[in-house]
Design an enzyme around this catalytic site. Sequence first.
Site, PDB file in Angstrom:
ATOM      1  N   TYR A 196       0.838  -1.205   0.000  1.00 31.43           N
ATOM      2  CA  TYR A 196       0.000   0.000   0.000  1.00 31.43           C
ATOM      3  C   TYR A 196       0.873   1.257   0.000  1.00 31.43           C
ATOM      4  O   TYR A 196       0.645   2.191  -0.775  1.00 31.43           O
ATOM      5  CB  TYR A 196      -0.920  -0.013   1.225  1.00 31.43           C
ATOM      6  CG  TYR A 196      -1.854   1.178   1.301  1.00 31.43           C
ATOM      7  CD1 TYR A 196      -3.133   1.116   0.763  1.00 31.43           C
ATOM      8  CD2 TYR A 196      -1.449   2.364   1.918  1.00 31.43           C
ATOM      9  CE1 TYR A 196      -3.985   2.205   0.816  1.00 31.43           C
ATOM     10  CE2 TYR A 196      -2.292   3.462   1.970  1.00 31.43           C
ATOM     11  CZ  TYR A 196      -3.573   3.373   1.419  1.00 31.43           C
ATOM     12  OH  TYR A 196      -4.405   4.469   1.470  1.00 31.43           O
ATOM     13  N   SER A 251     -31.309  15.957  18.198  1.00 32.87           N
ATOM     14  CA  SER A 251     -30.745  15.198  19.314  1.00 32.87           C
ATOM     15  C   SER A 251     -31.797  14.211  19.803  1.00 32.87           C
ATOM     16  O   SER A 251     -32.995  14.357  19.517  1.00 32.87           O
ATOM     17  CB  SER A 251     -30.334  16.143  20.444  1.00 32.87           C
ATOM     18  OG  SER A 251     -31.452  16.893  20.876  1.00 32.87           O
ATOM     19  N   LEU A 252     -31.372  13.210  20.562  1.00 31.71           N
ATOM     20  CA  LEU A 252     -32.297  12.196  21.068  1.00 31.71           C
ATOM     21  C   LEU A 252     -32.685  12.500  22.509  1.00 31.71           C
ATOM     22  O   LEU A 252     -31.883  13.021  23.285  1.00 31.71           O
ATOM     23  CB  LEU A 252     -31.643  10.810  21.009  1.00 31.71           C
ATOM     24  CG  LEU A 252     -31.267  10.275  19.622  1.00 31.71           C
ATOM     25  CD1 LEU A 252     -30.577   8.925  19.761  1.00 31.71           C
ATOM     26  CD2 LEU A 252     -32.492  10.153  18.728  1.00 31.71           C
ATOM     27  N   GLU A 261     -28.631  -0.014  18.602  1.00 32.86           N
ATOM     28  CA  GLU A 261     -27.240   0.236  18.210  1.00 32.86           C
ATOM     29  C   GLU A 261     -26.476   0.780  19.411  1.00 32.86           C
ATOM     30  O   GLU A 261     -27.057   1.406  20.298  1.00 32.86           O
ATOM     31  CB  GLU A 261     -27.180   1.269  17.080  1.00 32.86           C
ATOM     32  CG  GLU A 261     -27.931   0.874  15.828  1.00 32.86           C
ATOM     33  CD  GLU A 261     -28.132   2.071  14.903  1.00 32.86           C
ATOM     34  OE1 GLU A 261     -27.196   2.399  14.158  1.00 32.86           O
ATOM     35  OE2 GLU A 261     -29.225   2.675  14.937  1.00 32.86           O
ATOM     36  N   LYS A 274     -24.325   3.368  21.353  1.00 31.10           N
ATOM     37  CA  LYS A 274     -24.237   4.831  21.299  1.00 31.10           C
ATOM     38  C   LYS A 274     -22.766   5.228  21.469  1.00 31.10           C
ATOM     39  O   LYS A 274     -22.239   5.231  22.568  1.00 31.10           O
ATOM     40  CB  LYS A 274     -25.110   5.473  22.378  1.00 31.10           C
ATOM     41  CG  LYS A 274     -25.204   6.988  22.260  1.00 31.10           C
ATOM     42  CD  LYS A 274     -26.188   7.552  23.288  1.00 31.10           C
ATOM     43  CE  LYS A 274     -26.323   9.055  23.116  1.00 31.10           C
ATOM     44  NZ  LYS A 274     -25.057   9.760  23.378  1.00 31.10           N
ATOM     45  N   ASP A 328     -19.548   7.312  21.925  1.00 32.26           N
ATOM     46  CA  ASP A 328     -19.285   8.561  22.636  1.00 32.26           C
ATOM     47  C   ASP A 328     -18.260   9.369  21.835  1.00 32.26           C
ATOM     48  O   ASP A 328     -17.063   9.312  22.070  1.00 32.26           O
ATOM     49  CB  ASP A 328     -18.752   8.264  24.040  1.00 32.26           C
ATOM     50  CG  ASP A 328     -18.839   9.490  24.949  1.00 32.26           C
ATOM     51  OD1 ASP A 328     -19.467  10.479  24.547  1.00 32.26           O
ATOM     52  OD2 ASP A 328     -18.273   9.442  26.053  1.00 32.26           O
ATOM     53  N   ARG A 384     -22.308  18.751  13.932  1.00 30.59           N
ATOM     54  CA  ARG A 384     -23.732  18.916  14.204  1.00 30.59           C
ATOM     55  C   ARG A 384     -24.068  20.369  14.552  1.00 30.59           C
ATOM     56  O   ARG A 384     -25.093  20.905  14.138  1.00 30.59           O
ATOM     57  CB  ARG A 384     -24.146  17.993  15.354  1.00 30.59           C
ATOM     58  CG  ARG A 384     -25.625  18.121  15.722  1.00 30.59           C
ATOM     59  CD  ARG A 384     -25.965  17.256  16.930  1.00 30.59           C
ATOM     60  NE  ARG A 384     -27.352  17.496  17.293  1.00 30.59           N
ATOM     61  CZ  ARG A 384     -27.764  18.516  18.047  1.00 30.59           C
ATOM     62  NH1 ARG A 384     -26.896  19.385  18.523  1.00 30.59           N
ATOM     63  NH2 ARG A 384     -29.041  18.677  18.323  1.00 30.59           N
ATOM     64  N   GLU A 411     -20.855   9.224  13.602  1.00 32.38           N
ATOM     65  CA  GLU A 411     -20.116   9.661  14.791  1.00 32.38           C
ATOM     66  C   GLU A 411     -18.622   9.482  14.544  1.00 32.38           C
ATOM     67  O   GLU A 411     -18.168   8.416  14.119  1.00 32.38           O
ATOM     68  CB  GLU A 411     -20.533   8.804  15.995  1.00 32.38           C
ATOM     69  CG  GLU A 411     -20.286   9.427  17.323  1.00 32.38           C
ATOM     70  CD  GLU A 411     -21.387  10.394  17.752  1.00 32.38           C
ATOM     71  OE1 GLU A 411     -21.193  11.074  18.775  1.00 32.38           O
ATOM     72  OE2 GLU A 411     -22.431  10.465  17.072  1.00 32.38           O
ATOM     73  N   TYR A 433     -24.377   5.873  10.741  1.00 34.58           N
ATOM     74  CA  TYR A 433     -25.604   5.215  11.210  1.00 34.58           C
ATOM     75  C   TYR A 433     -26.894   5.750  10.575  1.00 34.58           C
ATOM     76  O   TYR A 433     -27.989   5.337  10.963  1.00 34.58           O
ATOM     77  CB  TYR A 433     -25.717   5.333  12.735  1.00 34.58           C
ATOM     78  CG  TYR A 433     -25.613   6.751  13.269  1.00 34.58           C
ATOM     79  CD1 TYR A 433     -26.589   7.703  13.020  1.00 34.58           C
ATOM     80  CD2 TYR A 433     -24.511   7.136  14.036  1.00 34.58           C
ATOM     81  CE1 TYR A 433     -26.494   9.001  13.509  1.00 34.58           C
ATOM     82  CE2 TYR A 433     -24.406   8.428  14.530  1.00 34.58           C
ATOM     83  CZ  TYR A 433     -25.398   9.351  14.263  1.00 34.58           C
ATOM     84  OH  TYR A 433     -25.305  10.630  14.741  1.00 34.58           O
ATOM     85  N   LYS A 447     -34.320   2.604  18.039  1.00 37.14           N
ATOM     86  CA  LYS A 447     -35.094   3.284  16.994  1.00 37.14           C
ATOM     87  C   LYS A 447     -36.197   2.359  16.479  1.00 37.14           C
ATOM     88  O   LYS A 447     -35.957   1.158  16.290  1.00 37.14           O
ATOM     89  CB  LYS A 447     -34.190   3.667  15.819  1.00 37.14           C
ATOM     90  CG  LYS A 447     -33.061   4.611  16.183  1.00 37.14           C
ATOM     91  CD  LYS A 447     -32.114   4.809  15.002  1.00 37.14           C
ATOM     92  CE  LYS A 447     -30.942   5.709  15.385  1.00 37.14           C
ATOM     93  NZ  LYS A 447     -29.923   5.793  14.327  1.00 37.14           N
ATOM     94  N   LYS A 486     -29.033   5.828  28.483  1.00 35.73           N
ATOM     95  CA  LYS A 486     -27.710   6.269  28.939  1.00 35.73           C
ATOM     96  C   LYS A 486     -27.244   5.393  30.106  1.00 35.73           C
ATOM     97  O   LYS A 486     -27.979   5.211  31.084  1.00 35.73           O
ATOM     98  CB  LYS A 486     -27.757   7.737  29.384  1.00 35.73           C
ATOM     99  CG  LYS A 486     -28.171   8.718  28.283  1.00 35.73           C
ATOM    100  CD  LYS A 486     -27.151   8.795  27.166  1.00 35.73           C
ATOM    101  CE  LYS A 486     -25.877   9.479  27.564  1.00 35.73           C
ATOM    102  NZ  LYS A 486     -25.978  10.935  27.690  1.00 35.73           N
ATOM    103  N   CYS A 493      13.738  18.478  42.344  1.00 33.80           N
ATOM    104  CA  CYS A 493      13.399  17.124  41.883  1.00 33.80           C
ATOM    105  C   CYS A 493      13.452  16.140  43.046  1.00 33.80           C
ATOM    106  O   CYS A 493      14.461  16.091  43.772  1.00 33.80           O
ATOM    107  CB  CYS A 493      14.382  16.705  40.788  1.00 33.80           C
ATOM    108  SG  CYS A 493      14.178  14.983  40.267  1.00 33.80           S
ATOM    109  N   CYS A 536      16.651  13.722  42.290  1.00 35.61           N
ATOM    110  CA  CYS A 536      18.053  14.140  42.228  1.00 35.61           C
ATOM    111  C   CYS A 536      18.335  15.474  42.919  1.00 35.61           C
ATOM    112  O   CYS A 536      19.490  15.875  43.058  1.00 35.61           O
ATOM    113  CB  CYS A 536      18.530  14.211  40.774  1.00 35.61           C
ATOM    114  SG  CYS A 536      17.815  15.573  39.829  1.00 35.61           S
ATOM    115  N   CYS A 585      12.244  18.116  35.525  1.00 33.86           N
ATOM    116  CA  CYS A 585      13.629  18.060  35.946  1.00 33.86           C
ATOM    117  C   CYS A 585      14.452  18.033  34.659  1.00 33.86           C
ATOM    118  O   CYS A 585      14.252  17.149  33.822  1.00 33.86           O
ATOM    119  CB  CYS A 585      13.904  16.805  36.771  1.00 33.86           C
ATOM    120  SG  CYS A 585      15.658  16.549  37.098  1.00 33.86           S
ATOM    121  N   CYS A 636      19.726  12.780  35.991  1.00 31.20           N
ATOM    122  CA  CYS A 636      18.754  12.447  37.037  1.00 31.20           C
ATOM    123  C   CYS A 636      18.545  10.933  37.074  1.00 31.20           C
ATOM    124  O   CYS A 636      18.184  10.329  36.062  1.00 31.20           O
ATOM    125  CB  CYS A 636      17.431  13.152  36.758  1.00 31.20           C
ATOM    126  SG  CYS A 636      16.097  12.647  37.875  1.00 31.20           S
TER     127      CYS A 636
END
Length: 669
Positions: free
Chosen positions: A38, A84-85, A114, A116, A118, A137, A171, A223, A288, A312, A406, A409, A424, A429
């Site tokens: 590829y 929105s739902l 389905e 959901k 995030d 959106r 999404e 979707y 749905k 949710k 630190c 050291c 540091c 160190c």
Amino acid sequence: MKDKKDLEKRVAELNKLLHEYAYAYYVLDKPLVPDAVYDQLMLELMEIEKEHPELVYPDSPTQRVGGKPLEGFKKVTHRYPMLSLSNAFNEEELRDFDRKIRQAIGDDYNYVCELKIDGLAIALRYENGIFVQGATRGDGSVGEDITVNLKTIKDIPLRLREPVTIEVRGEAYMPKKSFAELNREREENGEDLFANPRNAAAGSLRQLDPKITASRNLATFIYGIGGNGEAFGIDNHAQMLDYLETLGFRVNKERAVCETIDDVLAFIEKWTEDRPNLPYEIDGIVIKVNRFAQQEELGNTVKSPRWAIAYKFPAEEASTKVLDIELTVGRTGVVTPTAILEPVKIAGSTVSRASLHNEDLIREKDIRIGDTVIVHKAGDIIPEVVRVIFEQRPEGTVPFNMPEHCPACGSQLVRIDDEVAIRCVNPSCPAQIAEGIKHFVSRNAMNIDGLGEKITELLLKENYIRDVADLYYLKAEELAKLERMGELSASNLINAIERSKENSLERLLFGLGIRHVGEKAAKLIAQEFGTMDRVMEATEEELMSIYEIGEKIAKSVVSYFKKEEAKDLINRLKAAGVNMTYKGKKNTEALAQSPFAGKTIVLTGKLERLTRNEAKEKIEELGGKVTGSVSKKTDLVIAGADAGSKLTKAQELGIEIWDENRFMEELEK
């Protein structure tokens, strides 16, 4: 030199092949050719386009990474509103939703369930099968044009498999692995961390420089179709998802048609339990009504459809006490505070530590030793302190301040430029050296078995080693004198160190811990230059000419090898006999003839002659892809001794199975 017609024909062939290979790899998860094949075709196309810019077409695979940064995002008015739902949080609310559906349209209906995802909702528009615009959106009516950034997501087709004019909805998200890697890199660079994969995805898509978006390894699931699918001869949602797959979109396989609300609840129960095993984050289940005619009959409110709802998942949090704040120094010098917690169970595991990331976060949340805090797992992955319960703060607590020196050291700590992290900057160190050695010997770097954290710390403490090159000058008789190291352990460790000398160049490059250079970048650089000497001489321009190597990595590599201490380290490694050349196969014809090329392979059971990691590496060098679970997509299972459920499943699915002897015979051909 080819004439114009031959070039046009070749460009068309390359476009078609690369789109086909990308579809197989990113959408079907069934590679048709090795990565090297590829990459070679992509390089050929890029070279033709460079000489003949008039042959660069909008759907060319080379257009996935835009050039100049954008000045801003234009507004886009959605032809079909992106509603929105409404949400449900328990069984009672879902049954109430189902009752309203039945009252409105009768008993003859079913649902599609389905996962959901995030992430960030997106709309993609195609004209005659060519991707022409992508948008966020926004407020549902007006979004932002992020076409250039969306082109960098490799599973979004630039050309559909049918020449249709269509707008789809989906999404964009960041896989858990990409999220963890991004935050690890940001922490090393002293930058603010993303709270969760959704924020990371949203932030990545709103970058004005598309090269930054391209580096974030985003993905998508599609979707829906704007205005539903009736114009395409489809009358229900399940059929529409199948149709979207035939067009070349990546559609989530974990979906189901449910005949009753009880079936819906069973689907939710399954994914509530299996959710942590997914490679991406979900925050619920979308339900749905399946048939479009019934969706239309049910209609919409101003904000959301009446025919769909989102269940949710409840956020899983717990309260616990901060027992202490511990400081650790990483291999790049970043000092990271960590809250030591009273052990508490969250999302199926016991949590006793949570990274506090940096001083700014501690101050912002006013976290103190002794506080009772709310903890959750960010993205179900990383334990995080959400907030302090101030009402339960005991008397006498004091604000936590990062030290000026630190902890390892004693050197003065500094904050560089606009970084949020404190570093540091002492190259000697001991904590940085220890972390660097642990990285060098780790499985994905030089893979020196038996050199664990405690042995490494012991070798440093007894002054046996000061850096990674010293490992190759150790003697078995000296090691045997150490506590917990007998003659056998010492001999085994020396043998492991000796074996590591034969590793291919990319492992050494990764093991050196050069800032921003991960496993993939190390391999790309090793493939391109072939030897360490060539890598050390490479200019930023030469490095950036490698597909997927950007300015940040190029600058870091050049800067690293300019240092005298880096040159000295490489010379000492060379003198010790550590391999400095790339051992992978670059001959694409040989790769194409490999029995592993383009195949998805699962390793199971104990191999006698190779470690699991060595076997994986050899398969990948020969063009194969190694995965952890057996499915219908698996082409081959290699079964060692005591193979268990994976072997059984492969037998049930009729997948080809090799034993270790057959595997070694094929490797040795």
